[in-house]
Design a protein around this motif. Structure first.
Motif, short mmCIF file in Angstrom:
data_model
loop_
_atom_site.label_atom_id
_atom_site.label_comp_id
_atom_site.label_asym_id
_atom_site.label_seq_id
_atom_site.Cartn_x
_atom_site.Cartn_y
_atom_site.Cartn_z
N ALA A 117 -6.27 6.03 -1.70
CA ALA A 117 -6.30 6.34 -0.32
C ALA A 117 -6.21 6.97 0.61
O ALA A 117 -5.90 8.68 0.79
CB ALA A 117 -7.98 5.06 0.35
N ASP A 118 -4.86 6.49 0.67
CA ASP A 118 -3.80 7.08 1.61
C ASP A 118 -3.11 8.13 0.70
O ASP A 118 -2.40 9.56 1.38
CB ASP A 118 -1.99 6.86 2.18
N LEU A 119 -2.72 7.99 -0.46
CA LEU A 119 -2.53 9.69 -1.36
C LEU A 119 -3.18 9.89 -1.20
O LEU A 119 -2.87 11.59 -1.03
CB LEU A 119 -2.75 8.70 -2.78
N GLN A 157 0.80 -1.72 0.22
CA GLN A 157 -0.15 0.11 -0.22
C GLN A 157 0.97 1.39 0.01
O GLN A 157 0.59 1.94 -0.54
CB GLN A 157 -0.94 0.06 0.98
N GLU A 158 1.90 1.45 0.65
CA GLU A 158 2.58 2.92 0.78
C GLU A 158 3.69 2.68 -0.47
O GLU A 158 3.26 3.69 -1.30
CB GLU A 158 3.68 2.46 2.03
N TYR A 159 3.37 0.93 -1.24
CA TYR A 159 4.34 1.50 -2.80
C TYR A 159 3.73 2.32 -3.60
O TYR A 159 4.00 3.27 -4.51
CB TYR A 159 4.72 0.37 -2.88
N VAL A 160 1.93 1.99 -3.80
CA VAL A 160 1.07 2.45 -4.38
C VAL A 160 0.78 3.61 -4.37
O VAL A 160 0.79 4.77 -4.65
CB VAL A 160 0.05 1.61 -3.97
N GLU A 161 1.15 4.37 -2.41
CA GLU A 161 0.65 5.93 -2.22
C GLU A 161 2.22 6.44 -2.82
O GLU A 161 1.96 7.90 -3.45
CB GLU A 161 0.84 6.13 -0.86
N ALA A 162 3.22 5.56 -2.65
CA ALA A 162 3.99 6.82 -3.22
C ALA A 162 4.53 6.47 -4.65
O ALA A 162 4.89 7.64 -5.35
CB ALA A 162 5.70 5.99 -3.08
N GLY A 222 -4.64 12.22 1.11
CA GLY A 222 -3.30 13.10 1.99
C GLY A 222 -2.63 13.29 2.08
O GLY A 222 -1.74 14.23 2.22
N GLU A 223 -1.55 12.85 1.05
CA GLU A 223 -0.45 13.31 0.69
C GLU A 223 -0.81 14.67 -0.18
O GLU A 223 0.00 15.84 0.02
CB GLU A 223 0.86 12.30 -0.32
N LEU A 224 -1.95 14.27 -1.05
CA LEU A 224 -2.69 15.22 -1.56
C LEU A 224 -2.74 16.45 -1.14
O LEU A 224 -2.14 17.74 -1.67
CB LEU A 224 -3.38 14.89 -2.57
N MET A 225 -3.26 16.80 -0.01
CA MET A 225 -4.02 17.44 0.80
C MET A 225 -2.82 18.12 1.54
O MET A 225 -2.16 19.01 1.61
CB MET A 225 -4.94 17.00 2.01
N ARG A 226 -1.59 17.46 2.54
CA ARG A 226 -0.57 18.06 2.62
C ARG A 226 0.42 18.75 1.48
O ARG A 226 0.13 19.99 2.46
CB ARG A 226 0.18 17.33 2.97
N MET A 227 0.17 18.59 0.51
CA MET A 227 1.16 19.16 -0.76
C MET A 227 -0.22 19.92 -0.50
O MET A 227 0.43 21.25 -0.77
CB MET A 227 0.83 18.09 -2.19
MN LIG Z 1 1.21 8.69 3.64
#
Ligand SMILES: [Mn+2]
Ligand SMILES: [Mn+2]
Lengths: 229, 257, 229, 229, 229, 229, 229, 257
Positions: H159-161, H102-107, H163-168
């Motif tokens: 789905a986790d992505l 999942q984390e790889y997909v996110e990255a 969150g990162e997009l929000m931070r960005m």
């Molecule tokens: Mn994350």
């Protein structure tokens, strides 16, 4: 119709519902009180001396069920008949307790399993939903399971009271009950959980019978069950 | 100018200084009561602990007397509570004192049971919570302070008592006392039936303890059952012999402690 | 006295207590209803048009407080006076709401902090416990904190209504309140939690004042606060 | 009747109930799927470009409600009418969602609050329990509250899309809704919790209006609302 | 491919998966029903009279396993063979029950531990994952542990039935089983928890043997185990 | 030092902590494996034949404790000595198991209670916190309580194995232990719960002694405990 | 040593631990009181008039830190130095507050980030765990993050007070802090959650700087930061 | 005699020795996979962390390249998983590897978004998870290993992505980037609507993340709103100026790091 008018109108609905609930709650409280009194009467069978006059205790309990019937009669009048399931949760608990008490009385009297019809009759309610305020089958079963656990306690205390025959009879009865329940395809709900508890009651009673057997106490009584009853 | 001096002369700040005093004195009283309650709890628990020794030593009277002295000490502490609550609304500080009060009920009712084999009443408990105090003005006559235990605390204490009775029963069986378990099971059954009568009409905490009570009763009934079943293999008088011969080394051991 | 008698005797206590609670609950429900009505009246000050006739709204709220006083009068009769704290939880919530509403009316009228005495008078209850049904200091403070959060909303809406002077005055008021609360040594209880929320109200109002300042809207009004009040 | 026979007979009851639940669940799943499709259609109004063709989106949603009506029609046939409340929990969630979607469509079309009658009509169900499968008043209210939170999001996004007039209109609408709800004496249940959330929606929208006001953006639009609609 | 298309595409996956699960669930329900029937047959060995015709009960259970095999055959066809562990949870519970029942039958027949191969054969499934629908080693072990707890009950009831030799043989068997399990390096998972329960079964059986020993009942039987089997 | 340098430096601290935990966890796993092996050796004393060569089993267990000491030695090197309590939870469980095993070996060898000093020596750790990696007193007590329950099982099994003297000696030992624990003012923590279980061990052992007494089996052996050891 | 002696001795250990906790709790309460006083002093910098005499407020806060040092000194004496982590939770909260207050004073005095060494010095505790009662690095970081949020508030209020240069300087400072934290590989713990809040502080301050920039208010002040400090 | 030798020669013990081996090798593989997964998680998180710097430094290309190198490293690790799972049922060990996957997909999807401003597809991800391995028997031709990411892991990573997009988005606003927030809000809204379409038909974990996703979308929409509202006070080109003048000291700062 303005928003205000609409909401005033809706408030009417909500109040009506709340009033019904309040009314039901009051009758249920009275039923609970009576149920507790019946329980107190029946629990005295666990006393060493209690084994002697089981019949008189049953008679007393039967009398108190008259009061119960008065209140179940009242309960029915508190809400539209077809909304039974809307308010089911409000009386569910007490109805299960009453079913248990009825089952216990009947067992003490005749060592037989009370039928749903009998319970309904004792409580002066219906068996069929279509005919009016009825005893839901799951509530009947819950009452029977509560009794099973009371019987495992009774098996222990009857030994203490020197009655070595009763545990064996209870054991047979509970085993039959267990087979019955095994026919049912229960959902994963409170009833299922209660049924899982039956396993422990069965085991507990078997251990009582075992303790009697290994000391040769079961045998001697087995010969005279007719006299003892 | 206004903002600067504001924090010193404003009526708001003045009002809050009053609140500060009121709250502080309330909290301080609360804290003091919590501490007294904690002391009462500890001392009551010790008394219960001491009373449990009656199952393993011969000198029951001595233990009862020692416990009585301890309970006198606890009552002195309840006197301190009564003093703190003089003119106050007990229920305002109820949460601070309820653990201690319940534990005292547990201890005093345990003591009473061992001595009289009966349940102490709320009145009997309250009758011993009357305290004579010298008035502050030294020449006035001494004033009388009383403390009335709330019915709910009484009930909760009795509910906990059943746990101690169960423990006493298990120890009695272990030590070969043939009568106590049967007495205990009858007594416990009466209390159990009493609580069943009250059911869920009492305070929430009582309903919560019903399950434990039922378990305790079950353990005691099992113990009596075991005694009966095992006793069936031997005449009762022999049974007593068997255990009285065992009791000696145990006592010796305990005297060392 | 047998164990059974003893328990029956105690059950008497418990039933009496439950009856009192039931009685109190009924009065409290009526009080809640009135409190909701007062709130509806006062809420309208947040409307752009609401700023014009604050006085008339306050008058209307004052009238509704008459009803409140009737019910607080009734409430006092429902239980022994010296057992206030035994039943405190039952009316605590509504009393805090009413303290808030009283504080809000007084603030809208005079931009001053209502005193505990004033709230007690508006609700026709006492300040001192010894004198009868009273307003606990913590409940008074809770009411004041509810008002603080209402004022942060008022600061926002007064800008919308074009009143640029009010936020600054609210800011000063809230800051003073904050200093007041910081004097208190609050325990880790609901009041403490509510007070922690004050921080956000302070910040929000500061941001409104900031928005006005940076646009030069605060200054122009600051010169004429006397006239406006 | 032996214990075994009795339990076999009871198993019949239990199976029938389980079959009904299974049937209902299947229809509800289809309803949920359609509800999700309607939601997808309506959510596109939040896109900057979405503001232009709200009417066409509403038309599309209205078409999908035809499918909904087909399935609600089917749902009614799955259980005896008078046992509505026995199975209520099974469709409650989706019915609230559908009520929300109906309310949202109506708001987008006319900026008015949908009535319970309208929702019932859109879903082809009844308003009165006596007449058949109906929309419980609490489910209607839950749907309306879900819409309120969607509108607070719409207020934000309409500003982003350059429509400065809509937030003001939404603010008025939500305030009216809030007053309406204040008339209701809600129990301490899920609906009450949802209603507590309305406070935040109100505040959020007020802050949007504030942001527009302080920058003089609210005024200029206010003059031409007729043209924009 | 647009985002929407991508999600539609993935929803396709998810629906297919859900359909498979639904299919599996149905077969599993039937298996559970049959398992319950086998259990009812085997449970009767605990009855005092049940000890006499254990062989006939085993025969009857063996017959019911034919039905089981029919359904396991069906189960295999419901999902792609290489995705066994994707749906493992769905049949895990019933497979452990069936492994227990198979182990119990084999024990009753031969007082030996069923091998994994035998269980697989009785259920008409594989031992090796590569060969198709198989019996996971952990599920086999779980089944064995359920049997251990059934045997502790059997030890108690065989004393009641007057069979004093069986408890000793069960004790030896269970002890060997315990040694076997202690070789395993179990993780902190459900199997581990179940294994922790074995301790109590061992203890219970030891106490039964103790009860026989102290009464001199164990010895006399020990001399003739060969004959009795 | 720039902010960046400072934070890089701080990052070092944080990683170090995580690495330490990982290291400790690895050693603890190995210790658990060895503990299980010792347990298997000692468990066999419960077998009827096991009573004969207790000394040889103890010898074997003692040998395995050498491995333990190697790993506790390693454990100490994994973290700064003064941060014992920072990582305590990581090895607490296994240390209690090892304390139990040490106590059991010592009891089997000498029928005496192992002291904390002896346990510490067997595990090659310290008693005093100041001197290095130590055995927390609560962990020592937990180990002793686990042994108590093992001894109640041993009492039962020694009767089965025909050793009628051992139960009496165990009874005296456990009673002494119980008196000891009564001196402790335990908080309401896991240790207290474990201690509550001791009462049942005492009761069980007393029942064994009782069974021997009424059969006159206890006395005859009591005279010759010296010979048997 | 007899069992009794041993257990009496052990009881000593257990009581000692409870006493230590009680002692620590008392000192921590006093520290919390002083921390609240320092906060009240420093909070006044947010007042429009407060900007003028920051130095005098810092002096006053510095004085109060003397009291803090007295109590931290006392705290150290309450438990054996090497058991810091055994009791860490007891003082963790107040130590983070104090670290925040120290960081805030230092920032107000010099607009620089306090180092861990400085905080330790202000609180008269150690940096290195080995040397005694120390400031855990995570507690230091928590304190710094609390300050960051205080600074975002300060940026807003300094504009209100007419100080247009300070927000820019705060912005640079906070950005540097943010870069620093990005270097840390934080676990998913309370500190991480606090750090996630930092982004919003950064954003808020940037918005203030933006507001100043578009009005040409930032530049003019940027030229004279030296003078102002 | 039987009991004694039992623990050595009994068929039960013999069978359990087999189980022991089977379970140990399974658990060992599981542990190895957990470790690889943990490494993948850490390295993917670092990549995401690195990618966030694009909002504050001018050299976006450089960062993208650096991230690509890191992602290559992660893919090597996924290759190790593929090797462990050769001939196994992926779902048997799914719980061990899902966090890393999942984390790889996110990255990788974050990287893809920054580069292409679009959502990477499951096929595109899987296409890069093809590994050439030398066969063990050295003279055979090299074998091809592939790894197929389960659809549910893909969804959870996406789905986790969000969150990162929000931070960005929050950082972009902070740093005066005027376009990215609007692009992000559109993109995020599309993903949100996609998840809304799936609703509760997906795995349970997906439904659990919907709430967070909705919150992230809310934050991004709020940010765009703020930009629009504040932007209303000044012509857009001036806005850019304001921030570009601010960007310089920021860069300088970052180069120091
Ligand atoms: Mn994350
Ligand atoms: Mn107690």
């Amino acid at each position: 119709m303005s928003v205000t008018e609409m909401f005033s109108y809706i408030q009417g609905f909500l109040s009506a519902d709340q009033d019904i609930r309040e009314d039901i709650r009051k009758v249920v409280q009275v039923l609970e009180q009576t149920a507790r009194e019946i329980l107190t009467v029946l629990q005295s069978v666990h006393q060493p001396t209690g084994f002697k006059d089981i019949p008189s205790k049953c008679t007393k309990a039967r009398e108190l069920f008259c009061t119960v019937r008065k209140h179940t009669g009242e309960l029915k009048t508190k809400f539209p008949a077809e909304q039974y399931y809307r308010y089911h949760e409000l009386w569910r608990f007490v109805l299960q307790r009453l079913a248990f008490l009825a089952a216990f009385v009947v067992y003490l009297e005749s060592e037989a399993l009370v039928t749903r019809e009998e319970v309904a009759q004792i409580l002066a309610i219906e068996v069929d939903r279509e005919k009016g305020f009825h005893l839901d089958v799951e509530d009947y079963l819950a009452g029977v399971l509560i009794m099973a656990s009371e019987l495992s306690r009774l098996a222990v205390n009857s030994v203490t009271a020197g009655d070595y025959g009763r545990p064996l009879r209870i054991s047979n009865f509970i085993n039959e009950l267990d087979s019955g329940f095994r026919l049912l395809n229960l959902k994963n709900d409170p009833l299922r959980k209660r049924y899982d508890g039956l396993k422990y009651d069965v085991k507990k009673i078997e251990e009582v019978v075992y303790d009697l057997s290994i000391r040769g106490l079961a045998k001697e009584q087995e010969q005279e069950p007719g006299e003892e009853k | 100018k206004i903002e600067d001096s504001g924090s010193h002369n404003s009526p708001i700040i003045a009002a809050f200084r009053v609140f500060q005093q009121e709250l502080d004195s309330r909290y301080d009283k609360y804290e003091r009561l919590v501490k007294i309650s904690r002391d009462i709890t500890i001392e009551s628990k010790r008394t219960i602990f001491l009373l449990h020794r009656v199952t393993s030593v011969p000198d029951v009277e001595g233990i009862l007397k020692e416990a009585e002295v301890k309970l006198d000490g606890v009552r002195q502490k309840i006197g301190l509570i009564a003093e703190e609550l003089r003119g106050e609304d007990l229920y305002q500080f109820h949460r601070a004192i309820t653990p201690g009060i319940q534990e005292y009920v547990e201890a005093v009712s345990f003591h009473h049971f061992i001595k009289h084999r009966s349940l102490i009443s709320l009145e009997e408990i309250n009758a011993r919570l009357v305290f004579i105090r010298d008035s502050k003005g030294s020449d006035e006559s001494p004033s009388v302070l009383t403390f009335q235990i709330p019915a709910s605390d009484f009930l909760l204490g009795i509910a906990d008592l059943t746990g101690e009775l169960m423990r006493m029963c298990i120890s009695s069986v272990g030590n070969g006392d043939m009568d106590t378990p049967f007495q205990l099971s009858g007594f416990l059954r009466e209390i159990h039936d009493g609580f069943a009568l009250i059911g869920n009409t009492g305070p929430y905490e009582v309903s919560k303890k019903l399950h434990t009570l039922r378990q305790s009763l079950g353990k005691v009934e099992d113990a009596c059952y075991t005694l009966r079943v095992r006793g069936s293999e031997i005449p009762t008088h022999m049974l007593a012999d068997v255990f009285s011969s065992r009791a000696v080394p145990l006592d010796a051991d305990d005297n060392m402690a």
